[in-house]
Motif scaffolding. Structure first.
Motif, PDB file in Angstrom:
ATOM      1  N   GLY A   1      13.133  -0.606   4.284  1.00  0.00           N
ATOM      2  CA  GLY A   1      13.190  -0.546   5.746  1.00  0.00           C
ATOM      3  C   GLY A   1      12.682  -1.857   6.294  1.00  0.00           C
ATOM      4  O   GLY A   1      12.805  -2.909   5.653  1.00  0.00           O
ATOM      5  N   ARG A   2      12.073  -1.792   7.491  1.00  0.00           N
ATOM      6  CA  ARG A   2      11.517  -3.028   8.058  1.00  0.00           C
ATOM      7  C   ARG A   2      10.299  -3.480   7.255  1.00  0.00           C
ATOM      8  O   ARG A   2      10.250  -4.614   6.792  1.00  0.00           O
ATOM      9  N   SER A   3       9.346  -2.570   7.091  1.00  0.00           N
ATOM     10  CA  SER A   3       8.142  -2.919   6.328  1.00  0.00           C
ATOM     11  C   SER A   3       7.977  -2.058   5.089  1.00  0.00           C
ATOM     12  O   SER A   3       7.030  -2.253   4.343  1.00  0.00           O
ATOM     13  N   SER A   4       8.893  -1.111   4.889  1.00  0.00           N
ATOM     14  CA  SER A   4       8.695  -0.125   3.817  1.00  0.00           C
ATOM     15  C   SER A   4       9.669  -0.319   2.663  1.00  0.00           C
ATOM     16  O   SER A   4      10.775  -0.829   2.840  1.00  0.00           O
TER      17      SER A   4
ATOM     18  N   THR B   1       6.753   5.998  -0.882  1.00  0.00           N
ATOM     19  CA  THR B   1       7.032   4.893   0.035  1.00  0.00           C
ATOM     20  C   THR B   1       5.812   3.983   0.106  1.00  0.00           C
ATOM     21  O   THR B   1       4.677   4.462   0.248  1.00  0.00           O
TER      22      THR B   1
ATOM     23  N   LYS C   1       0.588  -4.585   8.024  1.00  0.00           N
ATOM     24  CA  LYS C   1       1.975  -4.434   7.558  1.00  0.00           C
ATOM     25  C   LYS C   1       2.788  -5.648   7.978  1.00  0.00           C
ATOM     26  O   LYS C   1       2.507  -6.265   9.019  1.00  0.00           O
TER      27      LYS C   1
ATOM     28  N   LEU D   1       2.257  -5.601   2.864  1.00  0.00           N
ATOM     29  CA  LEU D   1       1.057  -6.040   3.596  1.00  0.00           C
ATOM     30  C   LEU D   1       0.896  -7.547   3.497  1.00  0.00           C
ATOM     31  O   LEU D   1       1.197  -8.153   2.458  1.00  0.00           O
TER      32      LEU D   1
ATOM     33  N   VAL E   1       4.261   0.173   1.792  1.00  0.00           N
ATOM     34  CA  VAL E   1       4.398  -0.722   2.949  1.00  0.00           C
ATOM     35  C   VAL E   1       3.934  -2.116   2.531  1.00  0.00           C
ATOM     36  O   VAL E   1       2.872  -2.267   1.893  1.00  0.00           O
TER      37      VAL E   1
ATOM     38  N   ASN F   1       6.653  11.093  -0.863  1.00  0.00           N
ATOM     39  CA  ASN F   1       7.688  11.875  -0.191  1.00  0.00           C
ATOM     40  C   ASN F   1       8.051  13.131  -0.960  1.00  0.00           C
ATOM     41  O   ASN F   1       8.345  14.171  -0.373  1.00  0.00           O
TER      42      ASN F   1
ATOM     43  N   ALA G   1       0.860  -1.185   0.000  1.00  0.00           N
ATOM     44  CA  ALA G   1       0.000   0.000   0.000  1.00  0.00           C
ATOM     45  C   ALA G   1       0.891   1.228   0.000  1.00  0.00           C
ATOM     46  O   ALA G   1       1.961   1.224   0.637  1.00  0.00           O
ATOM     47  N   THR G   2       0.470   2.251  -0.684  1.00  0.00           N
ATOM     48  CA  THR G   2       1.212   3.522  -0.670  1.00  0.00           C
ATOM     49  C   THR G   2       0.997   4.163   0.695  1.00  0.00           C
ATOM     50  O   THR G   2      -0.152   4.402   1.091  1.00  0.00           O
ATOM     51  N   VAL G   3       2.096   4.431   1.401  1.00  0.00           N
ATOM     52  CA  VAL G   3       1.944   5.097   2.697  1.00  0.00           C
ATOM     53  C   VAL G   3       2.299   6.576   2.597  1.00  0.00           C
ATOM     54  O   VAL G   3       1.777   7.383   3.373  1.00  0.00           O
ATOM     55  N   ALA G   4       3.179   6.951   1.638  1.00  0.00           N
ATOM     56  CA  ALA G   4       3.575   8.362   1.547  1.00  0.00           C
ATOM     57  C   ALA G   4       4.054   8.701   0.146  1.00  0.00           C
ATOM     58  O   ALA G   4       4.673   7.868  -0.530  1.00  0.00           O
TER      59      ALA G   4
HETATM   60  C1  LIG Z   1       0.208   1.379   5.333  1.00  0.00           C
HETATM   61  C2  LIG Z   1      -0.261   1.152   6.773  1.00  0.00           C
HETATM   62  C3  LIG Z   1      -0.731  -0.297   6.932  1.00  0.00           C
HETATM   63  C4  LIG Z   1       0.960   1.355   7.680  1.00  0.00           C
HETATM   64  O1  LIG Z   1       0.549   1.080   9.011  1.00  0.00           O
HETATM   65  P1  LIG Z   1       1.176   1.899  10.239  1.00  0.00           P
HETATM   66  O2  LIG Z   1       0.936   1.135  11.492  1.00  0.00           O
HETATM   67  O3  LIG Z   1       0.680   3.280  10.139  1.00  0.00           O
HETATM   68  O4  LIG Z   1       2.698   1.796   9.924  1.00  0.00           O
HETATM   69  P2  LIG Z   1       3.960   2.614  10.486  1.00  0.00           P
HETATM   70  O5  LIG Z   1       3.648   3.945  11.037  1.00  0.00           O
HETATM   71  O6  LIG Z   1       4.708   1.669  11.378  1.00  0.00           O
HETATM   72  O7  LIG Z   1       4.799   2.804   9.137  1.00  0.00           O
HETATM   73  C5  LIG Z   1       5.139   1.675   8.348  1.00  0.00           C
HETATM   74  C6  LIG Z   1       6.388   2.001   7.559  1.00  0.00           C
HETATM   75  O8  LIG Z   1       6.095   3.106   6.706  1.00  0.00           O
HETATM   76  C7  LIG Z   1       7.014   4.150   6.948  1.00  0.00           C
HETATM   77  N1  LIG Z   1       6.330   5.425   6.825  1.00  0.00           N
HETATM   78  C8  LIG Z   1       5.181   5.785   7.422  1.00  0.00           C
HETATM   79  N2  LIG Z   1       4.881   7.056   7.082  1.00  0.00           N
HETATM   80  C9  LIG Z   1       5.870   7.473   6.259  1.00  0.00           C
HETATM   81  C10 LIG Z   1       6.134   8.696   5.598  1.00  0.00           C
HETATM   82  N3  LIG Z   1       5.313   9.761   5.712  1.00  0.00           N
HETATM   83  N4  LIG Z   1       7.230   8.782   4.826  1.00  0.00           N
HETATM   84  C11 LIG Z   1       8.076   7.729   4.704  1.00  0.00           C
HETATM   85  N5  LIG Z   1       7.883   6.534   5.315  1.00  0.00           N
HETATM   86  C12 LIG Z   1       6.786   6.430   6.103  1.00  0.00           C
HETATM   87  C13 LIG Z   1       7.486   3.942   8.392  1.00  0.00           C
HETATM   88  O9  LIG Z   1       8.756   4.551   8.600  1.00  0.00           O
HETATM   89  C14 LIG Z   1       7.549   2.440   8.448  1.00  0.00           C
HETATM   90  O10 LIG Z   1       8.718   1.994   7.788  1.00  0.00           O
HETATM   91  P3  LIG Z   1       9.623   0.745   8.340  1.00  0.00           P
HETATM   92  O11 LIG Z   1       8.687  -0.335   8.805  1.00  0.00           O
HETATM   93  O12 LIG Z   1      10.419   0.317   7.152  1.00  0.00           O
HETATM   94  O13 LIG Z   1      10.449   1.292   9.449  1.00  0.00           O
HETATM   95  C15 LIG Z   1      -1.391   2.121   7.188  1.00  0.00           C
HETATM   96  O14 LIG Z   1      -0.821   3.412   7.398  1.00  0.00           O
HETATM   97  C16 LIG Z   1      -2.447   2.198   6.109  1.00  0.00           C
HETATM   98  O15 LIG Z   1      -3.250   1.277   5.954  1.00  0.00           O
HETATM   99  N6  LIG Z   1      -2.466   3.326   5.360  1.00  0.00           N
HETATM  100  C17 LIG Z   1      -3.407   3.471   4.231  1.00  0.00           C
HETATM  101  C18 LIG Z   1      -2.717   2.938   2.950  1.00  0.00           C
HETATM  102  C19 LIG Z   1      -3.577   3.205   1.733  1.00  0.00           C
HETATM  103  O16 LIG Z   1      -4.781   3.000   1.731  1.00  0.00           O
HETATM  104  N7  LIG Z   1      -2.923   3.676   0.682  1.00  0.00           N
HETATM  105  C20 LIG Z   1      -3.589   3.984  -0.558  1.00  0.00           C
HETATM  106  C21 LIG Z   1      -3.567   5.440  -0.816  1.00  0.00           C
HETATM  107  S1  LIG Z   1      -5.079   6.210  -0.357  1.00  0.00           S
END
Ligand SMILES: CC(C)(COP(=O)(O)OP(=O)(O)OC[C@H]1O[C@@H](n2cnc3c(N)ncnc32)[C@H](O)[C@@H]1OP(=O)(O)O)[C@@H](O)C(=O)NCCC(=O)NCCS
Length: 149
Positions: A89-92, A119, A129, A123, A121, A65, A60-63
């Motif tokens: 990263g760990r999950s990214s 970035t 994640k 799943l 993540v 950047n 999933a797209t988390v960010a």
């Molecule tokens: C993706 C998701 C499962 C992550 O869950 P979370 O518990 O918030 O995860 P975390 O905060 O631990 O972040 C997960 C990883 O993303 C990275 N990350 C989070 N926000 C970030 C950002 N703004 N920039 C860069 N990396 C970021 C964290 O550093 C972490 O990396 P690592 O595991 O390699 O150290 C959750 O945020 C989600 O479901 N988001 C919606 C995703 C989605 O629907 N995307 C479609 C676009 S609308």
């Protein structure tokens, strides 16, 4: 005198685009150029491909950047999206995407139009994640090209 830098360039050598698309008139904004949201959508799709390959799972797209529109895209341009993993990263998985437009295919000019870093993540099957597995030579970042025998 026009002091703006010449944006003409070449397509990246020795790399394959993840996507090549020709935008349609429905993708234009009121100024007649391609709508930025269309490019952002394609960038997200293109970036997810090597992220998925690297994570060996859904992503999933988390960010987003960074995202820079350097030049407009016009209807009739052939648009190529190059994406590569630049960090894990760990999950990214972080991916850089470069977008090039080929204009006037009879007298081609290549222009770099967009650069972005996204970035993703990794799943699991429940949408939670999970850890990105170690890079493995047995699971290359890209499939080998077809052999021509
Ligand atoms: C993706 C998701 C499962 C992550 O869950 P979370 O518990 O918030 O995860 P975390 O905060 O631990 O972040 C997960 C990883 O993303 C990275 N990350 C989070 N926000 C970030 C950002 N703004 N920039 C860069 N990396 C970021 C964290 O550093 C972490 O990396 P690592 O595991 O390699 O150290 C959750 O945020 C989600 O479901 N988001 C919606 C995703 C989605 O629907 N995307 C479609 C676009 S609308």
């Amino acid at each position: 005198m026009n002091d703006s830098p010449d944006p003409r360039t070449c397509l990246p050598a020795h790399r394959q685009p993840e996507l090549r698309v020709m935008p349609m008139p429905a993708d234009l904004n009121p100024e007649g150029n391609v709508f930025g949201g269309w490019i952002m959508s394609m960038v997200d799709i293109a970036g997810a491909i090597p992220a998925h390959r690297r994570a060996r799972s859904r992503v999933a797209t988390v960010a987003v950047n960074s995202f820079a529109f350097r030049q407009p895209v016009s209807v009739g341009d052939l648009v190529s999206f190059y994406a590569e993993v630049v960090a894990t990263g760990r999950s990214s998985v972080t991916v850089d995407v470069e977008v090039y437009a080929e204009r006037d295919l009879e007298n081609p000019v290549v222009v770099k139009v967009t650069e972005a870093r996204l970035t993703y993540v990794a799943l699991d099957e429940h949408g939670r994640k999970q850890l990105v597995p170690p890079a493995s030579p047995a699971a290359p970042e890209r499939p080998a090209p077809p052999s021509h025998s």
